[in-house]
Design an enzyme around this catalytic site. Sequence first.
Site, PDB file in Angstrom:
ATOM      1  N   GLY A 175      16.487  13.147  13.001  1.00  0.00           N
ATOM      2  CA  GLY A 175      15.955  14.794  11.788  1.00  0.00           C
ATOM      3  C   GLY A 175      15.778  13.231   9.769  1.00  0.00           C
ATOM      4  O   GLY A 175      14.800  14.207  10.198  1.00  0.00           O
ATOM      5  N   CYS A 203      -0.809  26.576  33.375  1.00  0.00           N
ATOM      6  CA  CYS A 203      -1.503  27.741  34.376  1.00  0.00           C
ATOM      7  C   CYS A 203      -2.138  27.467  35.212  1.00  0.00           C
ATOM      8  O   CYS A 203      -1.936  27.947  36.588  1.00  0.00           O
ATOM      9  CB  CYS A 203      -2.423  27.625  33.222  1.00  0.00           C
ATOM     10  SG  CYS A 203      -3.964  29.735  33.265  1.00  0.00           S
ATOM     11  N   CYS A 253      -0.753  36.024  30.433  1.00  0.00           N
ATOM     12  CA  CYS A 253      -2.641  35.051  30.688  1.00  0.00           C
ATOM     13  C   CYS A 253      -2.784  35.640  31.447  1.00  0.00           C
ATOM     14  O   CYS A 253      -2.600  36.148  32.715  1.00  0.00           O
ATOM     15  CB  CYS A 253      -1.827  33.797  31.365  1.00  0.00           C
ATOM     16  SG  CYS A 253      -3.238  33.198  32.331  1.00  0.00           S
ATOM     17  N   CYS A 298      -3.273  31.207  28.735  1.00  0.00           N
ATOM     18  CA  CYS A 298      -2.385  30.041  28.343  1.00  0.00           C
ATOM     19  C   CYS A 298      -3.013  28.742  28.219  1.00  0.00           C
ATOM     20  O   CYS A 298      -3.995  28.040  27.725  1.00  0.00           O
ATOM     21  CB  CYS A 298      -1.726  29.371  29.282  1.00  0.00           C
ATOM     22  SG  CYS A 298      -0.737  30.425  30.931  1.00  0.00           S
ATOM     23  N   CYS A 357      -3.601  33.173  34.651  1.00  0.00           N
ATOM     24  CA  CYS A 357      -2.101  33.126  36.042  1.00  0.00           C
ATOM     25  C   CYS A 357      -1.409  34.150  35.641  1.00  0.00           C
ATOM     26  O   CYS A 357      -0.491  34.377  36.730  1.00  0.00           O
ATOM     27  CB  CYS A 357      -2.141  31.673  35.830  1.00  0.00           C
ATOM     28  SG  CYS A 357      -0.451  31.614  34.331  1.00  0.00           S
TER      29      CYS A 357
END
Lengths: 188, 280, 365
Positions: free
Chosen positions: B29, B268, B237, B262, B240
């Site tokens: 980080g 997808c 979606c 997607c 899909c």
Amino acid sequence: MTQSYEGGFASPSHDAARAFRSLMNAMAKPGRPFDMSGATGPMPMSDAAAATVLTLCDPETPLALMGAWNCEDVRNWVTFHTGAPLVDAAKAMFVLGDWATMLPLDQFNNGDPQYPDRSATLIIECTQFTHAAHELSGPGIQTTQTFDVPDLFAFQSNAAQFPLGLDFVFCTTSQVAAVPRSTQLQEI
Amino acid sequence: MNDYNFGYLDEQTKRMIRRAILKGLAIPGYQVPFASREMPMPYGWGTGGVQVSAATLIPEDTFKVIDQGADDTTNAISIRKFFEKTSGIDVTETTSQATVIQTRHRIPETPLTEDQILVYQVPIPEPLRFLEPSEVETRKMHALEEYGLMHVKLYEDISRHGAIATSYAYPVKIEGRYIMDPSPIPKFDNPKMEMAAIQLFGAGREQRIYALPPYTQVVSLDFEDYPFEASKADHACNICGAENTYLDEVIIDDAGGRIFVCSDTDFCANNQTAGEGKPQ
Amino acid sequence: MYVAVKGGEKAIDNAHQWLDEKRRGDVSIKELTLEQIREQLPLAVNRVMAEGSLFDPDLAALAIKQSSGDLIEAIFLIRAYRTTLARFGMTQPIKTENMACIRRISATFKDAPGGQILGPTFDYTHRLLDFQLAADGERGNLEPADTPVAEQMPHITDYLKKEGIIQSEPVTGTQPKDLTREPLELPAARALRLQALTRGDEGFILGMAYSTQRGYGRNHPFVGELRVGQVEVEMDIPELGFAIEIGEIEVTECETVNQFTGSKTEPPQFTRGYGLTFGHNERKAISMALVDRALRWDELGEDNEGVPAQDQEFVLYHSDNIQATGFLEHIKLPHYVDFQSELELIRKLRTEALAKVDTLPEDAS
């Protein structure tokens, strides 16, 4: 004396990339060994340490050679292959030796609160890795990981300084494993 | 064969980047300064990610590049072509086949494994930058772990809007220490950051690299009474049928008709062929 | 059924092909040669060399041609190329006191040893379009100009230094950091700031300098001296044990003499700003000197007025046009994932806000 010219990476770009992958995996997955090869340094350097030095050191990285590693053969080899300036412990960005040569640890730069990345990385030679006495946890470890460090208290103290602290890369003949400052350690 | 050094960069530059990556992994980080090079593509277009990938790739890798979740967006294509040309490595659009994935703005829907590396392109690595423009000041704040400013900002959001008004680049705290910018991924992706793969972040123009080892604790900042929520469009979606993926909204006619698809094109496509989809 | 757009690769290839055609323009017109660009657009070449940080007029000419005259794009090409070059060593600092000056003026003394040399300058041209250039292009019927070149001109500020009335710049002998090899760390030493300024965007540095003149950090500059000419570049050759000349470059140097300061320990004295660029580029060199002077407030014990030109973080982080243009133009890239997340957020916030309004009691609305 041709020895100092030998033992570098056969294919510097590719070999260094592969060696770095092992080092990165080691640093990201504390206590887990990864294969490390491609270079051969003079005694008492291990092949893994030789590859580590070639991968990370160059004229921009002051290096301290400790104890028996501070010998003419190693100095010549390191200078020829990396150009890293050889310095005292306090000024080193990288340090090479075995555990006994590293003490006390407070001789090394452990970073600056604003720039903790400026701490030293210690490359520690050892004969083999064992996984019986100490248990690691922290970033890079899903639950726990066993890995024996030479001195539990020293590593716990180092971790307690986080985000300051030293990072350790252990080398056997053909493998590396790392214990960064972010790793917590305890006795099993 | 080609005329470029493997990974385009010279060896010394790669070493410098590799050292920064190792320190980044050791201090999860924390943003490690690095001497970013001028790449043959513009700053802001992935030069940080490209340099990190260039220093990370090995000849045996299979490389995938996505932008907005898709392999076929123009800049993803451009970066993929750059590495094909300068490294001669294999490329793929299939998430599960890739060993290194460079991304801009998304984390793939398919969970990544320990054998994969995710490289993020980062425009502004400093999570405190929009609250405090001075680098000198923000560096001090990180050193002193002085993050009050961020909490004040989030709290002001709540008092003004009734919710935290940050929907992407949503700040996270790493292992209880550093506040980190996850790059401009939608907050939907934040929970995925506790993953098995190594995550590397490259900000070229701002000269910073940071990193997360696998399974590093990543907590999206929030308040007890206003918990973090990984939101997405409330649709499935339209191609899909997936109900738990991040969606792009596409306007399909002049009347403002729209569908949702997607954003992860590989996911997808696989979801369609798997026959699990419910195309409309 | 909706099918996602594909074919980005083909579109990119076509865009590049089209760009090539646009650059070439009407093929019935003769193609521009690099020699023509180098010889006839030397000031464009100079700017590309200065901000590209690479002294190579031929490559700069190529970059200008390749970029269709977009100088920032040309600078970018040079920078990207420069990064890949191996470094053989460092030259010695150039000695501008040995410059073969084609121009040397001072605004502080009417005359001084060496004299004023006006040189080739736009300064006193009347900015009237010269239609003769449009008609036949050549001016062959004119007498050749006098082209005096003055060697070994003393620096004007040296006279002030001899009198002890201008602040002296001690030679530290320390190797300055290299902005292109190390990440910028603040506060930056003067040598590093000067590196950033000399490769900074001419327009940005000009704007910053202008802002100091208008009162945002005013430092009362006089152009102590402006000189343009060739200097020798020398390099130590370890095998020989001494330095040899490896070439000559054209540079522009500006030293400003600024309002004096004094302190408890030092009597009032003039101070300096410094500008140096590759090639003939007076605007940039003078601007640089003004901004350099403004950035020195701390070391000279002046007040921080909180103006942009005094803020080294502001100046150094925003002066590089390659960084700036890249980040600016990247907002052309797709951002629909982020935009989508904002769309959802604003819809949610609006729904909640409108619901609140609907449920308000009558007398409160």
